[in-house]
Design a protein around this motif. Structure first.
Motif, PDB file in Angstrom:
ATOM      1  N   ARG A  11     -57.674  -0.303 -14.274  1.00  0.00           N
ATOM      2  CA  ARG A  11     -58.487  -1.369 -13.683  1.00  0.00           C
ATOM      3  C   ARG A  11     -59.357  -2.046 -14.739  1.00  0.00           C
ATOM      4  N   ILE A  12     -59.874  -1.255 -15.671  1.00  0.00           N
ATOM      5  CA  ILE A  12     -60.644  -1.837 -16.774  1.00  0.00           C
ATOM      6  C   ILE A  12     -59.747  -2.750 -17.599  1.00  0.00           C
ATOM      7  N   LYS A  13     -58.557  -2.281 -17.901  1.00  0.00           N
ATOM      8  CA  LYS A  13     -57.604  -3.081 -18.685  1.00  0.00           C
ATOM      9  C   LYS A  13     -57.273  -4.380 -17.970  1.00  0.00           C
ATOM     10  N   GLN A  14     -57.031  -4.296 -16.672  1.00  0.00           N
ATOM     11  CA  GLN A  14     -56.698  -5.487 -15.890  1.00  0.00           C
ATOM     12  C   GLN A  14     -57.866  -6.474 -15.902  1.00  0.00           C
ATOM     13  N   ALA A  15     -59.081  -5.990 -15.706  1.00  0.00           N
ATOM     14  CA  ALA A  15     -60.260  -6.861 -15.704  1.00  0.00           C
ATOM     15  C   ALA A  15     -60.472  -7.489 -17.080  1.00  0.00           C
ATOM     16  N   ARG A  16     -60.248  -6.709 -18.133  1.00  0.00           N
ATOM     17  CA  ARG A  16     -60.394  -7.211 -19.501  1.00  0.00           C
ATOM     18  C   ARG A  16     -59.396  -8.320 -19.775  1.00  0.00           C
ATOM     19  N   LYS A  17     -58.154  -8.104 -19.368  1.00  0.00           N
ATOM     20  CA  LYS A  17     -57.114  -9.113 -19.592  1.00  0.00           C
ATOM     21  C   LYS A  17     -57.374 -10.380 -18.781  1.00  0.00           C
ATOM     22  N   GLN A  18     -57.898 -10.222 -17.558  1.00  0.00           N
ATOM     23  CA  GLN A  18     -58.221 -11.387 -16.736  1.00  0.00           C
ATOM     24  C   GLN A  18     -59.279 -12.257 -17.398  1.00  0.00           C
ATOM     25  N   LYS A  19     -60.146 -11.627 -18.186  1.00  0.00           N
ATOM     26  CA  LYS A  19     -61.188 -12.364 -18.912  1.00  0.00           C
ATOM     27  C   LYS A  19     -60.661 -12.903 -20.241  1.00  0.00           C
ATOM     28  N   GLY A  20     -59.399 -12.590 -20.557  1.00  0.00           N
ATOM     29  CA  GLY A  20     -58.813 -13.042 -21.814  1.00  0.00           C
ATOM     30  C   GLY A  20     -59.434 -12.354 -23.023  1.00  0.00           C
ATOM     31  N   MET A  21     -59.884 -11.131 -22.834  1.00  0.00           N
ATOM     32  CA  MET A  21     -60.581 -10.393 -23.886  1.00  0.00           C
ATOM     33  C   MET A  21     -59.654  -9.328 -24.470  1.00  0.00           C
ATOM     34  N   THR A  22     -59.710  -9.169 -25.776  1.00  0.00           N
ATOM     35  CA  THR A  22     -58.925  -8.123 -26.437  1.00  0.00           C
ATOM     36  C   THR A  22     -59.701  -6.816 -26.431  1.00  0.00           C
ATOM     37  N   GLN A  23     -58.985  -5.730 -26.701  1.00  0.00           N
ATOM     38  CA  GLN A  23     -59.641  -4.436 -26.839  1.00  0.00           C
ATOM     39  C   GLN A  23     -60.645  -4.480 -27.982  1.00  0.00           C
ATOM     40  N   GLU A  24     -60.293  -5.187 -29.032  1.00  0.00           N
ATOM     41  CA  GLU A  24     -61.169  -5.285 -30.199  1.00  0.00           C
ATOM     42  C   GLU A  24     -62.510  -5.927 -29.839  1.00  0.00           C
ATOM     43  N   VAL A  25     -62.466  -7.013 -29.085  1.00  0.00           N
ATOM     44  CA  VAL A  25     -63.700  -7.704 -28.690  1.00  0.00           C
ATOM     45  C   VAL A  25     -64.532  -6.818 -27.770  1.00  0.00           C
ATOM     46  N   LEU A  26     -63.887  -6.180 -26.799  1.00  0.00           N
ATOM     47  CA  LEU A  26     -64.616  -5.302 -25.891  1.00  0.00           C
ATOM     48  C   LEU A  26     -65.253  -4.146 -26.654  1.00  0.00           C
ATOM     49  N   ALA A  27     -64.497  -3.554 -27.568  1.00  0.00           N
ATOM     50  CA  ALA A  27     -65.014  -2.443 -28.374  1.00  0.00           C
ATOM     51  C   ALA A  27     -66.226  -2.884 -29.194  1.00  0.00           C
ATOM     52  N   GLU A  28     -66.146  -4.068 -29.759  1.00  0.00           N
ATOM     53  CA  GLU A  28     -67.251  -4.592 -30.562  1.00  0.00           C
ATOM     54  C   GLU A  28     -68.507  -4.782 -29.714  1.00  0.00           C
ATOM     55  N   LYS A  29     -68.335  -5.333 -28.521  1.00  0.00           N
ATOM     56  CA  LYS A  29     -69.475  -5.562 -27.624  1.00  0.00           C
ATOM     57  C   LYS A  29     -70.113  -4.249 -27.168  1.00  0.00           C
ATOM     58  N   LEU A  30     -69.293  -3.193 -27.074  1.00  0.00           N
ATOM     59  CA  LEU A  30     -69.781  -1.892 -26.621  1.00  0.00           C
ATOM     60  C   LEU A  30     -70.213  -0.991 -27.775  1.00  0.00           C
ATOM     61  N   ASN A  31     -69.921  -1.449 -28.995  1.00  0.00           N
ATOM     62  CA  ASN A  31     -70.231  -0.663 -30.194  1.00  0.00           C
ATOM     63  C   ASN A  31     -69.487   0.671 -30.196  1.00  0.00           C
ATOM     64  N   VAL A  32     -68.197   0.606 -29.826  1.00  0.00           N
ATOM     65  CA  VAL A  32     -67.312   1.770 -29.869  1.00  0.00           C
ATOM     66  C   VAL A  32     -66.042   1.359 -30.613  1.00  0.00           C
ATOM     67  N   SER A  33     -65.174   2.302 -30.881  1.00  0.00           N
ATOM     68  CA  SER A  33     -63.940   1.993 -31.595  1.00  0.00           C
ATOM     69  C   SER A  33     -62.873   1.416 -30.660  1.00  0.00           C
ATOM     70  N   ILE A  34     -61.949   0.707 -31.237  1.00  0.00           N
ATOM     71  CA  ILE A  34     -60.812   0.173 -30.469  1.00  0.00           C
ATOM     72  C   ILE A  34     -60.001   1.336 -29.901  1.00  0.00           C
ATOM     73  N   GLY A  35     -59.868   2.390 -30.686  1.00  0.00           N
ATOM     74  CA  GLY A  35     -59.139   3.577 -30.239  1.00  0.00           C
ATOM     75  C   GLY A  35     -59.754   4.184 -28.994  1.00  0.00           C
ATOM     76  N   TYR A  36     -61.079   4.175 -28.924  1.00  0.00           N
ATOM     77  CA  TYR A  36     -61.758   4.718 -27.751  1.00  0.00           C
ATOM     78  C   TYR A  36     -61.442   3.863 -26.522  1.00  0.00           C
ATOM     79  N   ILE A  37     -61.490   2.553 -26.672  1.00  0.00           N
ATOM     80  CA  ILE A  37     -61.164   1.652 -25.556  1.00  0.00           C
ATOM     81  C   ILE A  37     -59.733   1.902 -25.112  1.00  0.00           C
ATOM     82  N   SER A  38     -58.843   2.057 -26.059  1.00  0.00           N
ATOM     83  CA  SER A  38     -57.439   2.334 -25.733  1.00  0.00           C
ATOM     84  C   SER A  38     -57.309   3.627 -24.943  1.00  0.00           C
ATOM     85  N   GLN A  39     -58.033   4.664 -25.363  1.00  0.00           N
ATOM     86  CA  GLN A  39     -57.977   5.946 -24.659  1.00  0.00           C
ATOM     87  C   GLN A  39     -58.557   5.837 -23.250  1.00  0.00           C
ATOM     88  N   VAL A  40     -59.628   5.074 -23.096  1.00  0.00           N
ATOM     89  CA  VAL A  40     -60.224   4.878 -21.769  1.00  0.00           C
ATOM     90  C   VAL A  40     -59.232   4.155 -20.867  1.00  0.00           C
TER      91      VAL A  40
END
Length: 89
Positions: A11-40
């Motif tokens: 659901r997080i992935k779907q919401a992120r994609k609907q906003k046209g946001m990459t994992q990299e951008v989301l990770a940057e905004k959250l101050n976490v790694s891209i790998g962590y976002i991928s695992q979540v």
């Protein structure tokens, strides 16, 4: 009670994609790694309530929409997915 982190992650992935946001951008905004976002998003790692709140804020979605019906209540949990895998054999 078990929580279906894979469902929350998808659901997080779907919401992120609907906003046209990459994992990299989301990770940057959250101050976490891209790998962590991928695992979540794949449900591999558990997500904290604080991080879930931050994600819902960034993606402008309600936390409830991410977690609703993610609690596993019955023994039939994942039965359809398991049956689909068995049929492939």
């Amino acid at each position: 009670m078990n929580i279906d982190y894979k469902l929350i992650g998808s659901r997080i992935k779907q919401a992120r994609k609907q906003k046209g946001m990459t994992q990299e951008v989301l990770a940057e905004k959250l101050n976490v790694s891209i790998g962590y976002i991928s695992q979540v998003e794949r449900g591999i790692t558990k997500i904290s309530l604080d991080l879930l709140g931050a994600i819902s804020s960034i993606l402008a979605c309600d936390i409830a929409s991410l977690v609703s019906e993610s609690a596993v209540h019955s023994s039939e949990y994942m039965e359809s997915e398991l049956m689909a895998e068995i049929r492939k054999l």
